[in-house]
Design a protein around this motif. Structure first.
Motif, short mmCIF file in Angstrom:
data_model
loop_
_atom_site.label_atom_id
_atom_site.label_comp_id
_atom_site.label_asym_id
_atom_site.label_seq_id
_atom_site.Cartn_x
_atom_site.Cartn_y
_atom_site.Cartn_z
N GLY A 50 -62.76 -64.03 -7.47
CA GLY A 50 -61.26 -65.62 -7.13
C GLY A 50 -61.16 -65.72 -5.18
N LEU A 51 -61.54 -64.66 -4.88
CA LEU A 51 -61.54 -65.14 -3.49
C LEU A 51 -62.22 -66.67 -3.39
N GLY A 52 -63.56 -66.82 -3.64
CA GLY A 52 -63.51 -67.96 -3.81
C GLY A 52 -63.16 -69.32 -4.08
N ILE A 53 -61.96 -69.19 -4.85
CA ILE A 53 -61.75 -70.25 -5.08
C ILE A 53 -60.13 -71.11 -4.29
N PRO A 54 -59.15 -69.88 -3.77
CA PRO A 54 -58.55 -70.06 -1.76
C PRO A 54 -59.18 -70.67 -0.81
N LEU A 55 -61.17 -71.22 -1.36
CA LEU A 55 -61.75 -71.01 -0.31
C LEU A 55 -62.39 -71.88 -0.39
N LEU A 56 -62.45 -72.67 -1.79
CA LEU A 56 -63.01 -73.77 -2.01
C LEU A 56 -62.15 -75.07 -1.65
N LEU A 57 -60.51 -73.84 -2.52
CA LEU A 57 -59.07 -75.20 -2.04
C LEU A 57 -59.68 -75.85 -0.32
N ALA A 58 -59.55 -74.44 0.34
CA ALA A 58 -59.40 -75.20 1.78
C ALA A 58 -60.44 -75.96 1.75
N ALA A 59 -61.95 -76.38 1.55
CA ALA A 59 -62.93 -77.06 1.74
C ALA A 59 -61.78 -78.41 0.98
N ALA A 60 -61.44 -78.44 0.03
CA ALA A 60 -60.86 -79.45 -0.61
C ALA A 60 -59.91 -80.28 -0.27
N LEU A 61 -59.35 -79.03 0.35
CA LEU A 61 -57.94 -80.02 1.38
C LEU A 61 -59.04 -80.64 3.11
N LEU A 62 -59.47 -79.42 2.99
CA LEU A 62 -60.66 -80.13 4.40
C LEU A 62 -61.35 -81.73 4.11
N ARG A 63 -61.80 -81.94 2.63
CA ARG A 63 -62.52 -82.88 2.88
C ARG A 63 -61.31 -84.30 1.80
N ALA A 71 -61.66 -80.28 -10.01
CA ALA A 71 -62.37 -79.32 -10.47
C ALA A 71 -62.00 -77.96 -10.35
N LEU A 72 -61.16 -77.47 -9.01
CA LEU A 72 -60.75 -75.73 -9.02
C LEU A 72 -59.75 -75.76 -10.06
N LEU A 73 -59.44 -76.38 -11.04
CA LEU A 73 -58.48 -76.38 -11.81
C LEU A 73 -58.87 -74.65 -12.80
N LEU A 74 -59.88 -75.23 -12.35
CA LEU A 74 -61.37 -74.36 -14.24
C LEU A 74 -61.02 -73.10 -13.67
N PRO A 75 -61.89 -72.75 -12.83
CA PRO A 75 -62.12 -70.90 -12.06
C PRO A 75 -60.55 -70.02 -12.15
N ALA A 76 -59.31 -71.27 -11.58
CA ALA A 76 -58.03 -70.37 -11.77
C ALA A 76 -57.95 -69.71 -12.61
N VAL A 77 -57.63 -70.81 -13.86
CA VAL A 77 -57.39 -70.45 -15.22
C VAL A 77 -58.30 -69.61 -15.24
N VAL A 78 -59.37 -69.57 -15.22
CA VAL A 78 -60.41 -68.19 -16.56
C VAL A 78 -59.89 -67.46 -15.16
N TRP A 79 -59.86 -67.45 -14.00
CA TRP A 79 -59.37 -66.28 -13.41
C TRP A 79 -58.42 -65.08 -13.88
N LEU A 80 -57.42 -66.48 -13.88
CA LEU A 80 -56.06 -65.98 -14.05
C LEU A 80 -55.88 -65.22 -16.02
N ASN A 81 -57.16 -65.69 -16.53
CA ASN A 81 -57.09 -65.18 -18.06
C ASN A 81 -57.84 -63.81 -17.91
N LEU A 82 -58.54 -63.75 -17.26
CA LEU A 82 -59.15 -62.48 -16.89
C LEU A 82 -58.60 -61.50 -16.44
N PHE A 83 -57.99 -61.66 -15.05
CA PHE A 83 -56.72 -60.80 -14.02
C PHE A 83 -55.74 -60.65 -14.01
N GLY A 84 -55.36 -61.99 -14.43
CA GLY A 84 -53.35 -62.07 -14.72
C GLY A 84 -53.29 -60.97 -14.79
N GLY A 85 -53.08 -60.31 -15.97
CA GLY A 85 -52.08 -59.55 -15.99
C GLY A 85 -52.41 -57.77 -15.58
N LEU A 86 -53.39 -58.32 -14.55
CA LEU A 86 -52.55 -56.56 -14.18
C LEU A 86 -52.25 -57.43 -12.33
#
Length: 311
Positions: A50-63, A71-86
């Protein structure tokens, strides 16, 4: 102001990275273990992807890339589905048995201090792993006032406020004793308590994630628990693996993690200096988890963990 049409054309590579991260999280079970146990290694640290998501977000904002942001919505939704309950606190009131487990570290410089901290936790049943033979008397002495009953089998031990019977080692195919079982007669009924310290794993450049012996021991432990005649079972120990690791399926497929069911957060337990994975586990079968938490650092390289359950 001139409209920037490039926001959709820029960041294609970042969008592909986001897609790759998504696929890695969705299909982690398909990563083969034949090459350096790469699948198990990925699953051990799966939440950290999940750390890859904020890193890619920062890069996307810079670009200034709209494509990458979408595209970042995809890994964000999947990560929350896997671990959001924790991320939420699922602990509840009640419970009639508190259990704790701790890999105390064979080189622990303060065995008595560690034992006193565990006794002060309020646990009714405490399991210890990686007991050094020369230090066992120190643990026994420090825990004697709180726990009337105890047994040490090889390098693992169990201390209880309630009577213990049918206590003995469990063969997990190691050649020496690192697992045991006992029937604890609690006021709410008998509970079969297993204590296990599965073999360590190593990450080697030339061999990858070396976990073959751990995997064989996990299978043997799972078989022993499956044959258990007592309907209510608690497993305490250092399994050198997380609930996501497919190699522990023989155990995890038939038991519930107290942290996943009633914890607050990920409950990482190792290494104590900067916890990155929950390889110490409390699992139950036929028992309801009520709450689960990590205890304070004792000087070991693992954090002790505890749980309150309802029998």
């Amino acid at each position: 102001m001139r409209h920037d049409r490039g926001i959709w054309r820029r960041g294609i590579l970042l969008a592909l990275c986001a897609l790759l991260l998504t696929l890695l999280m969705i299909f982690h079970a398909e990563i083969p273990n034949k090459i350096g146990n790469l699948g198990s290694l990925t699953e051990t640290f799966l939440p950290w992807l999940g750390l890859g998501i904020p890193l890619l977000l920062a890069a996307a904002l810079l670009r200034r890339s709209a494509t990458a942001l979408v595209a970042l919505l995809l890994p964000a939704v999947v990560w929350l589905n896997l671990f959001g309950g924790l991320l939420t606190d699922k602990a509840g009131p009640g419970g009639n048995l508190t259990v704790a487990t701790h890999n105390v570290n064979a080189d622990n410089p303060d065995a008595e201090g560690t034992a006193r901290k565990l006794a002060d936790s309020g646990a009714d049943v405490v399991a210890l792993e990686e007991l050094k033979a020369s230090e066992v008397p120190s643990y026994e002495s420090a825990l004697a006032d709180t726990y009337k009953y105890h047994s040490v089998q090889g390098t693992v031990g169990l201390w209880s406020k309630y009577p213990m019977s049918d206590t003995g080692p469990v063969d997990i195919k190691m050649g020496w004793t690192r697992a045991m079982r006992s029937t604890v007669s609690t006021p709410a009924g008998d509970v079969a308590v297993y204590v296990a310290h599965l073999p360590s794993v190593r990450v080697k450049v030339n061999a990858g994630f070396t976990a073959g012996q751990r995997d064989d021991s996990a299978d043997a432990l799972g078989e022993a628990i499956a044959r258990e005649p007592v309907g209510k079972v608690v497993l305490l120990g250092d399994l050198n693996g997380t609930m996501n690791d497919r190699a522990l399926n023989a155990v995890t497929s038939q038991m519930r993690s107290t942290q996943g069911a009633a914890g607050d957060g990920f409950g990482f337990s190792w290494p104590a200096s900067f916890p990155m994975a929950r390889i110490d586990q409390i699992m139950v079968k036929g028992i309801t988890p009520v709450s689960s938490w990590a205890l304070a650092d004792t000087g070991s390289d693992h954090l002790p963990i505890a749980a309150r359950v309802e029998i």
